[in-house]
Design an enzyme around this catalytic site. Structure first.
Site, PDB file in Angstrom:
ATOM      1  CE1 TYR A   1      -3.760   2.435   0.576  1.00  0.00           C
ATOM      2  CE2 TYR A   1      -2.353   3.340   2.309  1.00  0.00           C
ATOM      3  CZ  TYR A   1      -3.463   3.444   1.482  1.00  0.00           C
ATOM      4  OH  TYR A   1      -4.280   4.549   1.562  1.00  0.00           O
ATOM      5  CB  SER A   2       3.659   2.336   2.167  1.00  0.00           C
ATOM      6  OG  SER A   2       4.395   3.519   2.392  1.00  0.00           O
TER       7      SER A   2
END
Length: 242
Positions: free
Chosen positions: A153-154
């Site tokens: 996600y990051s």
């Protein structure tokens, strides 16, 4: 009194829930007509009944290549122009990379990164021809800090931060503003995939914000004079420790 976005037409992806729904409400309150884009037809029909003529339904599955490619042409067949595109749809994966299913990685990158790039690519010629427009992307504070419990996600949000910075430079001479909003943890369905211990800790210490607090920031960004671009606004819960 005239509303700040009176007469504007906005398209919002992921509009049937979370930040997208809050942004839809805020845009309508500011005077805009909103094309609500989502894969969930039933939810769109519910909100179309609630909002009436202020919204237009657009059923699009951004993970389906043909549906994604058809989105902008189908929108422009329903409204005569688009002033604002809010690329908001996204998904979340947390946890260690080695525990993450590779198909889920593909899905996240396709939705969080590829679909955004495709949507911007498809709307840009329309806005260039008109000589004006706003493109706004929902990013995340995870696109500014390496969050160790959410590597996929990051990384997807870091990619979006880079993309927005580049596209702002490519499109600014065409009268188009490109920007992103980067919230911390927001009360939404995405948090269902958070590690349980992190979610409980955030709830206990007030480290979450509501979608409406993000949409407030979005309206502020969109209502600045045209000579001002808020390229990124990071919106954090006061007690969020990142």
């Amino acid at each position: 009194m005239t509303k700040p976005l009176e007469g504007k037409i906005a398209a919002v992806t992921g509009a049937a829930s979370g930040i997208g729904l809050a942004t839809t409400r805020a845009l309508i309150d500011a005077g805009a007509k909103v094309v609500m884009v989502d894969y969930n037809r039933q939810a769109l029909e519910t909100y179309a009944a609630e909002f009436g003529d202020a919204v237009v339904m657009q059923v699009t599955d951004l993970l389906d290549a043909a549906s994604c490619a058809a989105m902008v042409p189908e929108i422009l067949a329903k409204v005569d122009h688009v002033d604002i595109l809010h690329c908001n749809a996204g998904s979340y994966i947390g946890g260690d990379l080695i525990d993450t299913d590779t198909a889920a990685i593909d899905r996240m990158l396709n939705l969080n990164v590829n679909a955004v790039m495709k949507n911007v690519r498809d709307i840009a010629p329309h806005m260039i021809e008109r000589g004006t427009g706003d493109i706004l992307v929902t990013c995340s504070v995870a696109g500014h800090a390496p969050i160790q419990w959410e590597p996929v996600y990051s990384s997807s949000k870091w990619a979006i931060t880079s993309f927005v910075q580049i596209m702002r430079r490519q499109l600014k001479n065409h009268g188009i503003r490109v920007s992103q909003v980067s919230p911390g943890p927001v009360v939404s369905a995405l948090l269902a995939d958070w590690p349980a211990e992190n979610l409980e800790k955030a709830k206990a210490n007030g480290s979450l914000i509501e979608p409406s607090e993000v949409s407030d920031a979005i309206i502020f960004m969109l209502t600045r004079p045209r000579n001002v671009t808020i390229r990124d606004m990071i919106v954090l819960p006061t007690n969020f420790d990142v």
